[in-house]
Every structure is written in C-alpha cells, then in structure tokens.
Design a protein around this motif. Structure first.
Motif, PDB file in Angstrom:
ATOM      1  N   GLU A 239       0.970  -1.346   0.108  1.00 19.90           N
ATOM      2  CA  GLU A 239       0.032  -0.001   0.081  1.00 19.90           C
ATOM      3  C   GLU A 239       1.044   1.104  -0.026  1.00 19.90           C
ATOM      4  OE1 GLU A 239      -3.972  -0.308   2.329  1.00 19.90           O
ATOM      5  OE2 GLU A 239      -2.415  -1.340   3.573  1.00 19.90           O
ATOM      6  N   LEU A 240       0.378   2.298  -0.888  1.00 18.37           N
ATOM      7  CA  LEU A 240       1.533   3.540  -0.862  1.00 18.37           C
ATOM      8  C   LEU A 240       0.594   4.944  -0.474  1.00 18.37           C
ATOM      9  CD1 LEU A 240       2.969   2.116  -4.261  1.00 18.37           C
ATOM     10  CD2 LEU A 240       4.201   2.185  -2.135  1.00 18.37           C
ATOM     11  N   PHE A 241       1.472   5.660  -0.102  1.00 21.61           N
ATOM     12  CA  PHE A 241       0.988   7.146  -0.003  1.00 21.61           C
ATOM     13  C   PHE A 241       1.734   7.840  -1.179  1.00 21.61           C
ATOM     14  CE2 PHE A 241       1.450   6.222   4.807  1.00 21.61           C
ATOM     15  CZ  PHE A 241       0.129   6.549   5.074  1.00 21.61           C
ATOM     16  N   PHE A 242       0.679   8.881  -1.646  1.00 21.64           N
ATOM     17  CA  PHE A 242       1.561   9.545  -2.779  1.00 21.64           C
ATOM     18  C   PHE A 242       1.135  11.114  -2.396  1.00 21.64           C
ATOM     19  CE2 PHE A 242       0.734  11.682  -6.910  1.00 21.64           C
ATOM     20  CZ  PHE A 242       1.820  11.233  -7.458  1.00 21.64           C
ATOM     21  N   ALA A 243       1.948  11.998  -2.674  1.00 20.70           N
ATOM     22  CA  ALA A 243       1.762  13.477  -2.698  1.00 20.70           C
ATOM     23  C   ALA A 243       2.768  14.100  -3.544  1.00 20.70           C
ATOM     24  CB  ALA A 243       2.111  13.894  -1.034  1.00 20.70           C
ATOM     25  N   ILE A 244       2.386  15.377  -3.680  1.00 19.22           N
ATOM     26  CA  ILE A 244       3.220  16.370  -4.434  1.00 19.22           C
ATOM     27  C   ILE A 244       3.593  17.570  -3.460  1.00 19.22           C
ATOM     28  CG2 ILE A 244       3.378  17.971  -6.481  1.00 19.22           C
ATOM     29  CD1 ILE A 244       1.252  16.176  -7.784  1.00 19.22           C
ATOM     30  N   ALA A 245       4.888  17.949  -3.372  1.00 23.05           N
ATOM     31  CA  ALA A 245       5.141  19.067  -2.451  1.00 23.05           C
ATOM     32  C   ALA A 245       4.718  20.421  -2.770  1.00 23.05           C
ATOM     33  CB  ALA A 245       6.711  19.242  -2.618  1.00 23.05           C
ATOM     34  N   GLY A 246       4.195  20.940  -1.924  1.00 20.45           N
ATOM     35  CA  GLY A 246       3.263  22.265  -2.201  1.00 20.45           C
ATOM     36  C   GLY A 246       2.261  22.416  -3.022  1.00 20.45           C
ATOM     37  N   HIS A 247       1.576  21.095  -3.189  1.00 18.99           N
ATOM     38  CA  HIS A 247      -0.050  20.958  -3.624  1.00 18.99           C
ATOM     39  C   HIS A 247      -0.705  20.208  -3.056  1.00 18.99           C
ATOM     40  CE1 HIS A 247       3.007  22.503  -6.660  1.00 18.99           C
ATOM     41  NE2 HIS A 247       2.006  23.103  -7.361  1.00 18.99           N
ATOM     42  N   ASN A 248      -2.128  20.447  -2.871  1.00 21.06           N
ATOM     43  CA  ASN A 248      -3.102  19.506  -2.562  1.00 21.06           C
ATOM     44  C   ASN A 248      -3.931  18.671  -3.553  1.00 21.06           C
ATOM     45  OD1 ASN A 248      -2.725  20.422  -0.041  1.00 21.06           O
ATOM     46  ND2 ASN A 248      -4.512  21.744   0.231  1.00 21.06           N
ATOM     47  N   PHE A 249      -4.496  17.807  -3.270  1.00 20.80           N
ATOM     48  CA  PHE A 249      -5.209  17.119  -4.437  1.00 20.80           C
ATOM     49  C   PHE A 249      -6.685  17.166  -4.201  1.00 20.80           C
ATOM     50  CE2 PHE A 249      -1.658  13.583  -4.310  1.00 20.80           C
ATOM     51  CZ  PHE A 249      -1.001  14.329  -5.140  1.00 20.80           C
ATOM     52  N   LEU A 268      -3.903   7.860   0.035  1.00 21.03           N
ATOM     53  CA  LEU A 268      -3.432   6.257   0.149  1.00 21.03           C
ATOM     54  C   LEU A 268      -4.229   5.630  -0.714  1.00 21.03           C
ATOM     55  CD1 LEU A 268      -2.079   3.958   2.079  1.00 21.03           C
ATOM     56  CD2 LEU A 268      -4.523   4.065   3.434  1.00 21.03           C
ATOM     57  N   ILE A 269      -3.405   4.675  -1.428  1.00 23.12           N
ATOM     58  CA  ILE A 269      -3.758   3.907  -2.315  1.00 23.12           C
ATOM     59  C   ILE A 269      -3.177   2.347  -2.412  1.00 23.12           C
ATOM     60  CG2 ILE A 269      -1.879   4.739  -4.054  1.00 23.12           C
ATOM     61  CD1 ILE A 269      -4.032   4.331  -6.447  1.00 23.12           C
ATOM     62  N   GLY A 270      -4.008   1.317  -2.256  1.00 22.55           N
ATOM     63  CA  GLY A 270      -3.709  -0.048  -1.993  1.00 22.55           C
ATOM     64  C   GLY A 270      -3.372  -0.841  -3.486  1.00 22.55           C
ATOM     65  N   PRO A 271      -2.643  -1.782  -3.492  1.00 22.87           N
ATOM     66  CA  PRO A 271      -2.388  -2.451  -4.518  1.00 22.87           C
ATOM     67  C   PRO A 271      -3.696  -3.002  -5.502  1.00 22.87           C
ATOM     68  CG  PRO A 271      -1.090  -3.239  -2.994  1.00 22.87           C
ATOM     69  CD  PRO A 271      -2.017  -2.406  -2.311  1.00 22.87           C
ATOM     70  N   GLY A 272      -3.745  -2.506  -6.607  1.00 21.11           N
ATOM     71  CA  GLY A 272      -5.050  -2.898  -7.382  1.00 21.11           C
ATOM     72  C   GLY A 272      -6.022  -1.718  -7.606  1.00 21.11           C
ATOM     73  N   GLN A 273      -5.845  -0.635  -6.546  1.00 25.15           N
ATOM     74  CA  GLN A 273      -6.712   0.511  -6.606  1.00 25.15           C
ATOM     75  C   GLN A 273      -6.261   1.729  -7.524  1.00 25.15           C
ATOM     76  OE1 GLN A 273      -6.968   1.435  -2.617  1.00 25.15           O
ATOM     77  NE2 GLN A 273      -8.741   0.182  -2.044  1.00 25.15           N
ATOM     78  N   THR A 274      -7.297   2.452  -7.892  1.00 32.36           N
ATOM     79  CA  THR A 274      -7.142   3.596  -8.891  1.00 32.36           C
ATOM     80  C   THR A 274      -7.748   4.673  -8.189  1.00 32.36           C
ATOM     81  OG1 THR A 274      -8.800   3.325 -10.336  1.00 32.36           O
ATOM     82  CG2 THR A 274      -7.061   2.243 -10.954  1.00 32.36           C
ATOM     83  N   THR A 275      -6.989   5.842  -8.312  1.00 32.60           N
ATOM     84  CA  THR A 275      -7.646   7.085  -7.668  1.00 32.60           C
ATOM     85  C   THR A 275      -7.391   8.426  -8.740  1.00 32.60           C
ATOM     86  OG1 THR A 275      -7.085   6.418  -5.437  1.00 32.60           O
ATOM     87  CG2 THR A 275      -7.500   8.925  -5.864  1.00 32.60           C
ATOM     88  N   ASN A 276      -8.485   9.078  -9.152  1.00 30.69           N
ATOM     89  CA  ASN A 276      -8.232  10.360  -9.750  1.00 30.69           C
ATOM     90  C   ASN A 276      -8.225  11.585  -9.159  1.00 30.69           C
ATOM     91  OD1 ASN A 276      -8.104   8.691 -12.027  1.00 30.69           O
ATOM     92  ND2 ASN A 276      -9.993   9.466 -13.199  1.00 30.69           N
ATOM     93  N   VAL A 277      -7.392  12.436  -9.129  1.00 26.76           N
ATOM     94  CA  VAL A 277      -7.178  13.509  -8.292  1.00 26.76           C
ATOM     95  C   VAL A 277      -7.103  14.832  -9.157  1.00 26.76           C
ATOM     96  CG1 VAL A 277      -6.281  12.490  -6.382  1.00 26.76           C
ATOM     97  CG2 VAL A 277      -4.743  13.585  -8.066  1.00 26.76           C
TER      98      VAL A 277
END
Length: 566
Positions: A239-249, A268-277
């Motif tokens: 499972e993974l966290f994902f972010a961009i410095a200085g920016h919100n989603f 937060l996104i688990g294996p197999g999941q997709t997320t659109n931001v």
C-alpha cells in the motif's frame, strides 16, 4: 520531459502518441471497436545501476495504455513470445456474462502458452474512468501492467471542473534480480521472498536512487491551470502514500467510480486500486517532487524507500532542485489511513446513483489467516501459507470457468463455508498455534441476482496486517469498516447505506474488518483474493460461482474459439 494530454484533441492524439493502435483513431458518437496488439516480449531494461531482462508488452515498461469510451467494444490480441505462460486481467472491468475475457489464469482461462495467441474481446458497459490491466499469473505483473482510460460518452462531461490536461501516474515496484526466480526461491525456502529494491513512478525510481538520473518521470504544468492525475497502484505487495510538494489534491474518483470531491494533502492507494485527483498549479513556479512510499502499520519488513518524480512549472530550468513533500504521512500513520478512507463516498446523484443493496440474501463472514504448515523440503521445515476461513486455496489445473460451463467434475467443490469453522478472538493476543489450516479448491455457489454481504475480518494469526481484497466481475459498496473484531449485533447499525464508496478493491484495516455488499447479477466464476501477490501465492483467495439467471441475456456466453487450452 513527459507530455500530458490536451482534452481538445485527446481522442486521436492519445492513441497515436501512446502505441500502435489498429483501427479507428477518433471517438465517434456511436460505440466504436478498438483493436490493440499486445506482444509479450522479454527486453533488457536498466534501473538502479542494474540491467536485467524483464517481461514486457510491446517492449514497454510500463506497458501501453488502453484508450476507449464508455460503450466501446475492445479487442486485444495477445501474442506470447516470452518463456512463461501468461494471461492478462482487465482489472475492474465487469465483463458481463463474459468471464472468458477476465483473465486470471486457471480461474477463467488457461494461460496463453509460449508461442500462442488469444484475443480478449469485451464491451465497456456502464463504466468510465481509470482502470488498469496486468498479468495474472505468478509474479509477472511486477513488469507486465498498464493503464486503462475510459472516457465518458460523447457529450457527457465530467462531474467536476474540466482539467487542462491529464497524466497517468502508475506506481510500481522494481527488483534488481529476476522476480520469478526470487518468488521461486522464497517458496522453496518456505519464507517470504526478498522485498523489492525500489518503488517506481511510471517505471522510474527517481533521482534519490543511485544511477537513476535518467530514470525520472516528469510532467510540465502552467501556473493557474488545473490538471487531472490518473493514479494507479501496480505494486505487488505495498500500500502506498502519494503526494506532491506544495500542492493539495482534490479526489474525484476511485476505481472508475466518481466520488464526492474532497481535498487532501496526500492519498493512500492499495495494490490494485486507482484514484483520480485534480491538482491546481497554484504555487510559486518551481520544480516539486511527487513522491510515494509504503504504508505499513504492522511489524513487517517492507521496502520503505521513497520513489520520486517531478512536477515542473513551465519555464523553470532543470537546474532548480525540487523540494520534497513534507505532507507525506509517516510510513506507519494508521490514523491518516483510517481518516482518509472514511472521507471516500459515492457521488450518489441522479445520473450516478449509489444503488446499495438494502436487503441481504446471503451473509458471509471470512477470516484472514496466516499460518505455517510442515514442509520437509524447506529450510525451516515449514512453509508459510494464507487462508480464508482456515482454507488455503489450491489453484486447479483446469480453469474453473471451463469446468463450470462444461460441467467437468472433480475440478472444484462448492462447499466453501459461509463462516469460519473455529471462531476465536480474531484480533486478540497474537496466536502462533496452527488451527489446522486445510488446503483445497473450494468455492462458493451464489444464486443469480441475490444480494450478498461479505465481512472480511483480519486476524492475529502470526500477525495482523492490512489486506487489499479485489472482487472480479463486480463493483461493491463498502458499507462499513472498523478496528478490532466485527460485532454482528452492533456494527451493522453504523453502516452507511446512503452514499458508501463503490469500488472493486478495498483494504481490510490492520487488525480490523470491512463489510461490502453487491448484487450477484453477473453469471460466471469470479475470483476474490488479496491483491498482495505474496499472500495470493500463499492461498489467500477463493471464488464465487454465480449461477445463470432465467433470461437468455442472463447466462454465461459461449467460450471463444481461440480460448487457450491447458
């Protein structure tokens, strides 16, 4: 510098710029037939100072993107030139009556043999958004994966502000050595295989890793514009966290289902999941790191190294050193994980309703177990395995769907228990005793059009751990979740039956439970498994045989003539 896609001319340019597209290059109003050729090839690829041969599609890592519209028919001819037998799963596509195109090896088809071909032929009905495809046998999906982008029907806008451009962001893992050999060695020793050597963003680990200056993915943005990121977790075991410095989603979709928008500093996104931001380029023009790292709140060793990519404002030179995202949660931040998942809710509008089953015909309670069984040939004399309701699934030699359709006896039994045979304090003190885990190809038979609730309960057998579970052939509604033991007398009173999130893959919290509901209106055989490849290989899986309905359009379609043989 990787380029994004402009929506004004996206329909033709995306296809022409991505990979060989056989057929139409525009999106007409009427449904179209989209044809693709996937050649499974071995190619020498270099990352982290190491070059190695990996299995690829069309020589690309990650593989090509499938572009289509809601209502289209898609044909993908897969020709296998690799040394491994292989199949492709179109993760999240419902494949109504058409399990022959679903792809999991030995569940809905036998794998494509070396030198063989098979055409996956499916319709995209009632779905739009981001999904993905991947190999569904052994650990080959470590390198064999790619995105599926489904645009809404012509004239149907997104239910959120129109972005200027969009980018696909696929998170993955990288091993310096042959991943199939690593898995094989682990099984022979009876131990978990070596963890990955790096995470990747679109196949690249980023400049924080040695020898990776050339292996950094980057996107260019313009000040004041809004961009859509289609994020996919293709990692095998994290499972993974994902972010961009200085920016919100602003989260607007998960698993190809629109959500009520909400703002967050990271996802937060688990294996197999997709997320659109949505990302609004509203910061001081500079270069900013996009970053991903593992979420693990159990005492289990993981690859916790941070992979990075770069978001770069137009006109900023490459000599500017990017800044890291300080909002990336700590690797064991359970509070963020629970809070984030609670924010996910279905859009639930007239156009996109949340049709939650309110009455349940069948209640299932599945416990997750990790265990050790005797293994005289293993180094420790034992082998790790995983189970649902204390049954570790054994893969058959004949595909389950073929056995079901042609009534082939002896391939599987439909006696998978609805409840664990030995109830206990599931998340109490750690239990190391073997509860007598059995093995077998045992699945559940489900009546057509019945409504099903599954509560999946983590346990402390060996250790607690978060488990992302994926159901093939369906979406489901996540009506409840909690930490500790599920209480059937109290917890259902707190279910969200109005606008629960709808998806195809859901994480069972560490030491907790999740409740999902779906209507069994898609006949066939459908896999249900943990999407941690390590646990799937250990047997943490089962399947549902959904019976045919009474109507002519409620039965499993006949198999295609080129269906691979075992």
């Amino acid at each position: 510098m990787a380029a994004g896609k402009s929506f004004c001319c996206q329909a033709s340019l995306l296809i022409l710029l991505s990979f060989v597209f056989l057929g139409l290059v525009s999106f007409p109003v009427e449904a179209a037939i989209k044809k693709y050729q996937f050649d499974i090839q071995v190619k020498n690829v270099s990352r982290l100072c190491h070059a190695k041969p990996i299995v690829t599609v069309n020589g690309r890592y990650p593989g090509p993107t499938i572009y289509a519209r809601e209502g289209d028919r898609v044909l993908v001819n897969v020709t296998n030139h690799a040394q491994y037998n292989l199949s492709i799963h179109w993760h999240g596509l419902k494949q109504y009556r058409n399990g022959w195109a679903d792809g999991p090896a030995y569940i809905t088809q036998c794998p494509i043999q070396t030198g063989g071909s098979y055409t996956y032929d499916f319709n995209i009905t009632g779905q739009r958004g981001t999904l993905w495809w991947h190999a569904h046998i052994l650990w080959l999906r470590a390198t064999v994966y790619g995105a599926i982008v489904i645009m809404p029907k012509v004239g149907t806008p997104f239910p959120f502000p129109q972005p200027a451009r969009e980018f696909e962001v696929i998170l993955g893992e990288w091993w310096n050595n042959d991943v199939e050999e690593i898995e094989k060695q682990g099984n022979q020793m009876g131990l978990p295989p070596n963890m990955s050597d790096a995470h990747t963003i679109n196949g690249k680990p980023g400049p924080l890793f040695p020898c990776s200056e050339k292996h950094t993915y980057a996107i260019e943005v313009e000040k004041g514009k809004t961009y859509l990121l289609r994020i996919i977790n293709a990692a095998l075991n994290d499972e993974l966290f994902f972010a961009i410095a200085g920016h919100n989603f602003t989260v607007v979709e998960v698993d190809a289902v629109y959500t009520k928008p909400f703002s967050t500093k990271s996802i937060l996104i688990g294996p197999g999941q997709t997320t659109n931001v949505l990302v609004h380029a509203n910061n001081v023009p500079s270069r900013y790191f996009m970053a991903t790292r593992t979420f693990m709140d159990a005492p289990i060793p993981v690859d916790n190294k941070t992979a990075t990519a770069i978001l770069q404002y137009k006109g900023i030179p490459n000599t500017v050193i990017p800044s890291l995202p300080h909002q990336l949660p700590a690797s064991n931040d359970s509070a963020f994980a629970l809070s984030y998942n609670k924010k996910l809710k279905s859009l639930n509008t007239v156009q996109y309703p949340a049709n939650v089953p309110l009455k349940v015909d069948r209640n299932l309670f599945f416990t997750i177990g990790l265990d050790k069984n005797p293994c005289p040939t293993c180094v420790n004399g034992t082998r790790l395995l995983a189970s649902l309701n204390n049954i570790s699934f054994v893969m058959p030699q004949t595909a389950l769907l073929q056995a079901h359709y042609f009534d082939i006896k002896g391939v599987f039994k439909t006696d998978f228990p609805d409840q664990p045979l030995r109830p206990f304090n599931y998340t109490g003190a750690p239990l190391t005793a073997n509860l007598g885990t059995s093995t077998g190809t045992r699945i559940s038979k489900v009546a057509f059009n019945s409504t099903v609730e599954i509560v999946v309960q983590d346990t402390n057998l060996l250790t607690v751990e978060s488990h992302p579970f994926h159901l093939h052939g369906y979406n489901f509604f996540v009506v409840g979740t909690g930490v500790g033991n599920f209480d059937p007398s109290k917890d259902p009173a707190n279910y969200n039956l109005v606008d629960p999130i709808e998806r195809n893959t859901i994480g069972v919290p560490t030491g907790g439970w999740v409740a999902i509901r779906f209507r069994a209106d898609n006949p066939g055989v459908w896999f249900f498994h943990c999407h941690l490849e390590l646990h799937t290989g250990w047997g943490l899986k089962t399947a549902f045989v959904v019976e045919d309905g009474p109507g002519e359009d409620q039965t499993v379609l006949p198999p295609p003539k080129d269906l691979p043989a075992c």
